[in-house]
Scaffold this motif. Structure first.
Motif, PDB file in Angstrom:
ATOM      1  N   LEU A  68       0.840  -1.200   0.000  1.00 10.76           N
ATOM      2  CA  LEU A  68       0.000   0.000   0.000  1.00 10.76           C
ATOM      3  C   LEU A  68       0.877   1.252   0.000  1.00 10.76           C
ATOM      4  O   LEU A  68       1.582   1.525   0.963  1.00 10.76           O
ATOM      5  CB  LEU A  68      -0.906  -0.016   1.235  1.00 10.76           C
ATOM      6  N   PRO A  69       0.870   2.038  -1.089  1.00  8.76           N
ATOM      7  CA  PRO A  69       1.709   3.244  -1.139  1.00  8.76           C
ATOM      8  C   PRO A  69       1.205   4.314  -0.168  1.00  8.76           C
ATOM      9  O   PRO A  69       0.011   4.419   0.080  1.00  8.76           O
ATOM     10  CB  PRO A  69       1.582   3.721  -2.586  1.00  8.76           C
ATOM     11  N   PHE A  70       2.148   5.098   0.343  1.00 12.39           N
ATOM     12  CA  PHE A  70       1.771   6.181   1.242  1.00 12.39           C
ATOM     13  C   PHE A  70       2.380   7.515   0.822  1.00 12.39           C
ATOM     14  O   PHE A  70       1.673   8.480   0.575  1.00 12.39           O
ATOM     15  CB  PHE A  70       2.161   5.860   2.686  1.00 12.39           C
ATOM     16  N   VAL A  71       3.696   7.593   0.735  1.00 11.40           N
ATOM     17  CA  VAL A  71       4.348   8.846   0.339  1.00 11.40           C
ATOM     18  C   VAL A  71       5.522   8.522  -0.580  1.00 11.40           C
ATOM     19  O   VAL A  71       6.222   7.535  -0.372  1.00 11.40           O
ATOM     20  CB  VAL A  71       4.790   9.668   1.580  1.00 11.40           C
ATOM     21  N   SER A  72       5.681   9.334  -1.625  1.00 11.09           N
ATOM     22  CA  SER A  72       6.775   9.154  -2.576  1.00 11.09           C
ATOM     23  C   SER A  72       7.352  10.509  -2.932  1.00 11.09           C
ATOM     24  O   SER A  72       6.673  11.536  -2.830  1.00 11.09           O
ATOM     25  CB  SER A  72       6.276   8.495  -3.866  1.00 11.09           C
ATOM     26  N   ILE A  73       8.599  10.487  -3.374  1.00  5.06           N
ATOM     27  CA  ILE A  73       9.246  11.704  -3.868  1.00  5.06           C
ATOM     28  C   ILE A  73       9.919  11.384  -5.189  1.00  5.06           C
ATOM     29  O   ILE A  73      10.351  10.262  -5.428  1.00  5.06           O
ATOM     30  CB  ILE A  73      10.265  12.283  -2.857  1.00  5.06           C
ATOM     31  N   ILE A  80      10.432  19.091  -8.472  1.00  5.77           N
ATOM     32  CA  ILE A  80      10.550  18.007  -7.505  1.00  5.77           C
ATOM     33  C   ILE A  80       9.146  17.786  -6.965  1.00  5.77           C
ATOM     34  O   ILE A  80       8.437  18.739  -6.657  1.00  5.77           O
ATOM     35  CB  ILE A  80      11.522  18.387  -6.369  1.00  5.77           C
ATOM     36  N   SER A  81       8.740  16.537  -6.863  1.00  7.22           N
ATOM     37  CA  SER A  81       7.382  16.262  -6.397  1.00  7.22           C
ATOM     38  C   SER A  81       7.391  15.422  -5.124  1.00  7.22           C
ATOM     39  O   SER A  81       8.251  14.580  -4.924  1.00  7.22           O
ATOM     40  CB  SER A  81       6.578  15.556  -7.480  1.00  7.22           C
ATOM     41  N   VAL A  82       6.412  15.722  -4.282  1.00  7.55           N
ATOM     42  CA  VAL A  82       6.126  14.938  -3.094  1.00  7.55           C
ATOM     43  C   VAL A  82       4.687  14.462  -3.253  1.00  7.55           C
ATOM     44  O   VAL A  82       3.778  15.275  -3.408  1.00  7.55           O
ATOM     45  CB  VAL A  82       6.264  15.783  -1.803  1.00  7.55           C
ATOM     46  N   TYR A  83       4.498  13.152  -3.255  1.00 10.84           N
ATOM     47  CA  TYR A  83       3.163  12.561  -3.365  1.00 10.84           C
ATOM     48  C   TYR A  83       2.787  12.014  -1.994  1.00 10.84           C
ATOM     49  O   TYR A  83       3.439  11.103  -1.493  1.00 10.84           O
ATOM     50  CB  TYR A  83       3.149  11.415  -4.381  1.00 10.84           C
ATOM     51  N   HIS A  84       1.765  12.580  -1.390  1.00 15.81           N
ATOM     52  CA  HIS A  84       1.326  12.147  -0.051  1.00 15.81           C
ATOM     53  C   HIS A  84      -0.126  11.709  -0.156  1.00 15.81           C
ATOM     54  O   HIS A  84      -1.028  12.537  -0.308  1.00 15.81           O
ATOM     55  CB  HIS A  84       1.482  13.301   0.944  1.00 15.81           C
ATOM     56  N   MET A  85      -0.352  10.411  -0.081  1.00 15.16           N
ATOM     57  CA  MET A  85      -1.699   9.876  -0.291  1.00 15.16           C
ATOM     58  C   MET A  85      -2.675  10.314   0.799  1.00 15.16           C
ATOM     59  O   MET A  85      -3.870  10.400   0.561  1.00 15.16           O
ATOM     60  CB  MET A  85      -1.649   8.352  -0.398  1.00 15.16           C
ATOM     61  N   GLY A  86      -2.173  10.605   1.980  1.00 18.91           N
ATOM     62  CA  GLY A  86      -3.046  11.075   3.056  1.00 18.91           C
ATOM     63  C   GLY A  86      -3.696  12.407   2.718  1.00 18.91           C
ATOM     64  O   GLY A  86      -4.841  12.658   3.098  1.00 18.91           O
ATOM     65  N   PRO A  91      -9.539  14.880   3.977  1.00 18.05           N
ATOM     66  CA  PRO A  91      -9.768  16.319   3.761  1.00 18.05           C
ATOM     67  C   PRO A  91      -9.243  17.216   4.888  1.00 18.05           C
ATOM     68  O   PRO A  91      -8.707  18.286   4.611  1.00 18.05           O
ATOM     69  CB  PRO A  91     -11.286  16.430   3.643  1.00 18.05           C
ATOM     70  N   GLU A  92      -9.352  16.787   6.123  1.00 22.49           N
ATOM     71  CA  GLU A  92      -8.875  17.636   7.221  1.00 22.49           C
ATOM     72  C   GLU A  92      -7.351  17.765   7.219  1.00 22.49           C
ATOM     73  O   GLU A  92      -6.806  18.799   7.607  1.00 22.49           O
ATOM     74  CB  GLU A  92      -9.392  17.165   8.586  1.00 22.49           C
ATOM     75  N   LEU A  93      -6.643  16.751   6.740  1.00 21.53           N
ATOM     76  CA  LEU A  93      -5.194  16.844   6.618  1.00 21.53           C
ATOM     77  C   LEU A  93      -4.829  17.812   5.494  1.00 21.53           C
ATOM     78  O   LEU A  93      -3.934  18.642   5.644  1.00 21.53           O
ATOM     79  CB  LEU A  93      -4.594  15.464   6.359  1.00 21.53           C
ATOM     80  N   LEU A  94      -5.542  17.725   4.379  1.00 17.63           N
ATOM     81  CA  LEU A  94      -5.332  18.653   3.266  1.00 17.63           C
ATOM     82  C   LEU A  94      -5.616  20.082   3.701  1.00 17.63           C
ATOM     83  O   LEU A  94      -4.831  20.999   3.400  1.00 17.63           O
ATOM     84  CB  LEU A  94      -6.231  18.274   2.085  1.00 17.63           C
ATOM     85  N   GLY A 112      -1.525  19.124  -6.958  1.00 22.21           N
ATOM     86  CA  GLY A 112      -2.595  18.332  -7.554  1.00 22.21           C
ATOM     87  C   GLY A 112      -3.313  17.607  -6.430  1.00 22.21           C
ATOM     88  O   GLY A 112      -3.257  18.039  -5.276  1.00 22.21           O
ATOM     89  N   LYS A 113      -3.950  16.489  -6.725  1.00 20.41           N
ATOM     90  CA  LYS A 113      -4.711  15.775  -5.694  1.00 20.41           C
ATOM     91  C   LYS A 113      -3.824  15.278  -4.556  1.00 20.41           C
ATOM     92  O   LYS A 113      -4.178  15.400  -3.397  1.00 20.41           O
ATOM     93  CB  LYS A 113      -5.471  14.612  -6.316  1.00 20.41           C
ATOM     94  N   SER A 114      -2.702  14.681  -4.874  1.00 20.27           N
ATOM     95  CA  SER A 114      -1.790  14.227  -3.824  1.00 20.27           C
ATOM     96  C   SER A 114      -0.364  14.690  -4.082  1.00 20.27           C
ATOM     97  O   SER A 114       0.533  14.379  -3.320  1.00 20.27           O
ATOM     98  CB  SER A 114      -1.811  12.695  -3.718  1.00 20.27           C
ATOM     99  N   CYS A 115      -0.157  15.422  -5.142  1.00 13.50           N
ATOM    100  CA  CYS A 115       1.182  15.816  -5.577  1.00 13.50           C
ATOM    101  C   CYS A 115       1.460  17.279  -5.264  1.00 13.50           C
ATOM    102  O   CYS A 115       0.726  18.158  -5.701  1.00 13.50           O
ATOM    103  CB  CYS A 115       1.307  15.588  -7.083  1.00 13.50           C
ATOM    104  N   ILE A 116       2.522  17.509  -4.518  1.00 16.88           N
ATOM    105  CA  ILE A 116       2.988  18.865  -4.242  1.00 16.88           C
ATOM    106  C   ILE A 116       4.229  19.063  -5.110  1.00 16.88           C
ATOM    107  O   ILE A 116       5.152  18.251  -5.067  1.00 16.88           O
ATOM    108  CB  ILE A 116       3.356  19.038  -2.752  1.00 16.88           C
TER     109      ILE A 116
END
Length: 154
Positions: A68-73, A80-86, A91-94, A112-116
């Motif tokens: 199960l993926p959670f966070v990637s860079i 440079i991207s940080v993908y954080h599935m949380g 919504p409250e974390l976002l 984007g949706k999970s990509c910074i």
């Protein structure tokens, strides 16, 4: 730009110096701040952390053979991207993240949706990301993930 590097250290070695430093710092930030239970891996051509099958045997619903993926860079062509599935699933974390971001960075949040996305390494808010990484345990992520998965099946 998906990397074919077999592990994070080899991935970092392929990067230009300015990207290598920033991504190395992000990787260390994840190692130091993610709660126990997440496991470092390479997935989808990116460095990241997952909930391993030993904790969540069901794996990722799109491909149960994958953990199960959670966070990637990643080092993309223009950023440079940080993908954080949380951030995508909780919504409250976002809301917390988007309200805190301007307190740490003068530039507009590019997300984007999970990509910074960070066009300049000097604009990465390492302290804020460290705090974000500490906010969810593997069990928290499993609960949010399963809840969202159930909603999508209705």
């Amino acid at each position: 730009m998906q990397s074919t590097a077999p592990n994070p250290l080899e991935y970092l070695e392929t990067l230009p110096a300015e990207r290598k430093e920033a991504l190395g710092k992000l990787r260390n930030l994840m190692i130091e701040n993610l709660p126990d239970g997440f496991e470092e891996t390479m997935g989808y051509g990116m460095m990241g952390f997952v909930v391993p099958h030993s904790i969540y045997p069901a794996g990722y619903h799109c491909d149960p053979k994958q953990p199960l993926p959670f966070v990637s860079i990643a080092s993309q062509k223009n950023f440079i991207s940080v993908y954080h599935m949380g951030l995508y699933a909780k919504p409250e974390l976002l809301e917390w993240f988007t309200s805190e971001y301007p307190k740490h960075v003068k530039t507009k949040l590019d997300m984007g949706k999970s990509c910074i996305r960070f066009k300049k390494p000097e604009n990465i808010p390492f302290d804020l990301l460290a705090e974000l990484f500490r906010k969810m345990t593997p069990q928290d992520w499993i609960e949010v993930y399963e809840s969202e998965l159930q909603k999508s099946k209705k």
